[in-house]
Design a protein around this motif. Sequence first.
Motif, PDB file in Angstrom:
ATOM      1  N   ASP A 164       1.065  -1.238  -0.041  1.00  0.00           N
ATOM      2  CA  ASP A 164       0.052   0.048  -0.055  1.00  0.00           C
ATOM      3  C   ASP A 164       0.934   1.238  -0.170  1.00  0.00           C
ATOM      4  OD1 ASP A 164      -2.385  -1.466  -0.198  1.00  0.00           O
ATOM      5  OD2 ASP A 164      -2.563  -1.270   2.015  1.00  0.00           O
ATOM      6  N   ASP A 165       2.099   1.236   0.735  1.00  0.00           N
ATOM      7  CA  ASP A 165       2.852   2.394   0.761  1.00  0.00           C
ATOM      8  C   ASP A 165       3.239   2.621  -0.766  1.00  0.00           C
ATOM      9  OD1 ASP A 165       2.961   2.843   3.553  1.00  0.00           O
ATOM     10  OD2 ASP A 165       4.019   0.887   3.639  1.00  0.00           O
ATOM     11  N   PHE A 166       3.678   1.676  -1.521  1.00  0.00           N
ATOM     12  CA  PHE A 166       4.429   1.721  -2.603  1.00  0.00           C
ATOM     13  C   PHE A 166       3.266   2.362  -3.661  1.00  0.00           C
ATOM     14  CE2 PHE A 166       7.715  -0.702  -0.757  1.00  0.00           C
ATOM     15  CZ  PHE A 166       8.974   0.261  -0.988  1.00  0.00           C
ATOM     16  N   LYS A 167       2.218   1.787  -3.541  1.00  0.00           N
ATOM     17  CA  LYS A 167       0.932   2.265  -4.473  1.00  0.00           C
ATOM     18  C   LYS A 167       0.582   3.558  -4.223  1.00  0.00           C
ATOM     19  CE  LYS A 167      -3.837   0.745  -5.436  1.00  0.00           C
ATOM     20  NZ  LYS A 167      -4.536   2.045  -5.443  1.00  0.00           N
ATOM     21  N   ALA A 168       0.638   3.991  -2.847  1.00  0.00           N
ATOM     22  CA  ALA A 168       0.478   5.801  -2.647  1.00  0.00           C
ATOM     23  C   ALA A 168       1.544   6.340  -3.284  1.00  0.00           C
ATOM     24  CB  ALA A 168       0.374   5.739  -1.173  1.00  0.00           C
ATOM     25  N   ILE A 169       2.883   5.890  -3.152  1.00  0.00           N
ATOM     26  CA  ILE A 169       3.928   6.562  -3.607  1.00  0.00           C
ATOM     27  C   ILE A 169       3.715   6.641  -5.268  1.00  0.00           C
ATOM     28  CG2 ILE A 169       6.388   6.651  -4.291  1.00  0.00           C
ATOM     29  CD1 ILE A 169       6.479   5.487  -1.216  1.00  0.00           C
ATOM     30  N   ALA A 170       3.488   5.591  -5.873  1.00  0.00           N
ATOM     31  CA  ALA A 170       3.198   5.644  -7.298  1.00  0.00           C
ATOM     32  C   ALA A 170       2.004   6.408  -7.628  1.00  0.00           C
ATOM     33  CB  ALA A 170       3.110   4.119  -7.736  1.00  0.00           C
ATOM     34  N   ASP A 171       1.123   6.468  -6.953  1.00  0.00           N
ATOM     35  CA  ASP A 171      -0.329   7.160  -7.283  1.00  0.00           C
ATOM     36  C   ASP A 171       0.124   8.799  -7.201  1.00  0.00           C
ATOM     37  OD1 ASP A 171      -1.726   4.848  -7.774  1.00  0.00           O
ATOM     38  OD2 ASP A 171      -2.849   5.000  -5.838  1.00  0.00           O
ATOM     39  N   SER A 172       1.006   9.093  -6.086  1.00  0.00           N
ATOM     40  CA  SER A 172       1.396  10.313  -6.203  1.00  0.00           C
ATOM     41  C   SER A 172       2.178  10.904  -7.131  1.00  0.00           C
ATOM     42  CB  SER A 172       1.973  10.746  -4.751  1.00  0.00           C
ATOM     43  OG  SER A 172       2.401  11.835  -4.499  1.00  0.00           O
ATOM     44  N   ILE A 173       3.243   9.968  -7.462  1.00  0.00           N
ATOM     45  CA  ILE A 173       4.012  10.739  -8.688  1.00  0.00           C
ATOM     46  C   ILE A 173       3.440  10.725  -9.873  1.00  0.00           C
ATOM     47  CG2 ILE A 173       6.079   9.594  -9.893  1.00  0.00           C
ATOM     48  CD1 ILE A 173       7.177   8.572  -7.329  1.00  0.00           C
ATOM     49  N   ILE A 174       2.776   9.475 -10.005  1.00  0.00           N
ATOM     50  CA  ILE A 174       1.707   9.819 -11.582  1.00  0.00           C
ATOM     51  C   ILE A 174       1.119  10.757 -11.724  1.00  0.00           C
ATOM     52  CG2 ILE A 174       0.281   8.223 -12.723  1.00  0.00           C
ATOM     53  CD1 ILE A 174       1.618   5.835 -11.860  1.00  0.00           C
ATOM     54  N   ALA A 175       0.069  11.285 -10.479  1.00  0.00           N
ATOM     55  CA  ALA A 175      -0.761  12.121 -10.445  1.00  0.00           C
ATOM     56  C   ALA A 175       0.004  13.542 -10.749  1.00  0.00           C
ATOM     57  CB  ALA A 175      -1.421  12.155  -9.231  1.00  0.00           C
ATOM     58  N   HIS A 176       1.256  13.782 -10.364  1.00  0.00           N
ATOM     59  CA  HIS A 176       1.854  15.010 -10.116  1.00  0.00           C
ATOM     60  C   HIS A 176       2.638  15.211 -11.562  1.00  0.00           C
ATOM     61  CE1 HIS A 176       0.834  15.154  -5.965  1.00  0.00           C
ATOM     62  NE2 HIS A 176       0.523  16.626  -6.195  1.00  0.00           N
ATOM     63  N   ALA A 177       2.792  13.935 -12.185  1.00  0.00           N
ATOM     64  CA  ALA A 177       3.703  14.073 -13.477  1.00  0.00           C
ATOM     65  C   ALA A 177       3.111  14.947 -14.702  1.00  0.00           C
ATOM     66  CB  ALA A 177       3.661  12.636 -13.974  1.00  0.00           C
ATOM     67  N   PRO A 178       3.927  15.701 -15.251  1.00  0.00           N
ATOM     68  CA  PRO A 178       3.188  16.881 -16.217  1.00  0.00           C
ATOM     69  C   PRO A 178       2.650  15.864 -17.496  1.00  0.00           C
ATOM     70  CG  PRO A 178       5.628  16.393 -16.393  1.00  0.00           C
ATOM     71  CD  PRO A 178       5.306  15.851 -15.131  1.00  0.00           C
TER      72      PRO A 178
END
Lengths: 156, 227
Positions: free
Chosen positions: B207-221
């Motif tokens: 779940d931690d890595f899912k949250a990290i991946a979600d955050s990076i993908i959401a903020h990617a230009p």
Amino acid sequence: MRHRQAIALLALVGLFVALYLWLHALGFGGAIKCGASGGCETVQTSQWAVFFGLPVALYGVLGYCAIFVVAIAALRPAALAQRSWNATLAGLGTVGVGFTAYLTYLELFVIHAICRWCVGSAVIITAIWIVSLLSFKSPVTRTDRAASLPPRGPQA
Amino acid sequence: MNRFYVVLTVLAVVLGITMFTLLRSGGGAPAAAAGPPPTVADDGFRGYSLGQGSAPVEITEYLDFECPVCATFATVQMPTIKEQLINTGRVRWKFRDYPLPIHKYSRFAAHAAQCAGVQGRYFEMQDQVFAHHQWAQTGKDPSNLFRSLAQAAGVDLNAYDVCMQAGRYAQRIEYSRQEGDSLHVDGTPTFFVNGKKLDFRRLPGSDDFKAIADSIIAHAPTPKPRH
């Protein structure tokens, strides 16, 4: 008598097999000599290599020791005619075969690895068991003094 | 009767000598694969990776094969991470070696994985080593066990033996460890996300890595549409 001698010799070989596995379990001697398959390490490092908190090989050492001691005790001249020793040896052999059958089942169907040393031990304990059963069929060895002494001649 | 006891004694002596010989020639892990190499060289290798090259998130894991926490993470968390993040193309996961000096056989295990890896079986071997992690608790030489694990992983044992005896990847493993030192890796497993070290106070979960991946993908230009 021959049966008891055979059992003593087999138990001695089995004792050394179990002793080697036990010493290995205690960390002596580095990697176990097991041929190319490496199955012995898989078996020895599995959770089933310990039974009630003790290495399984230790039960083998104790079992073969017991069989060896009983077989030697049964070879005393005074014990040769006593059939109860046959029953004791057969009982120990049956327990050993039963425990070995359980361990072989674990190797084949749970651990999926075969340890050659364990197979060797299984063959030895099975042979002991068969010989101990055959000993019931053998005639009782006569040990009475009258049978062993030469016939008396006339007194001079 | 006397002859029987002579035979018994001779047999005991022969068996005793045999066992003594067996215990003395117990072999051991090849030193070339088990110890640090005298020199270090960069062969350009940067770790085996799972996932697509185009994945927006790259996670690098520095691991020690003898470390029980790494084994727990690999067997408990990784299956979910593979299913939810790697197989969906969101994350690429890279493995780097960081054998800790307190572990006697971690470098040897890393080498076994590399020797399997050259045959295209790195991940299968890694799975085997972590799934049968009881070896790490015994303190005993695992060389024979690793051969059987390599066999189970589909590795050709002849080539594996040559690779292990030669210590072919010892320098690669040491290079990875020194790289970890330079990145301030201080334990295993240590994770980097797109090059940035993650600091967890506990063993992270999927779940931690899912949250990290979600955050990076959401903020990617988002790429601008062409006119």
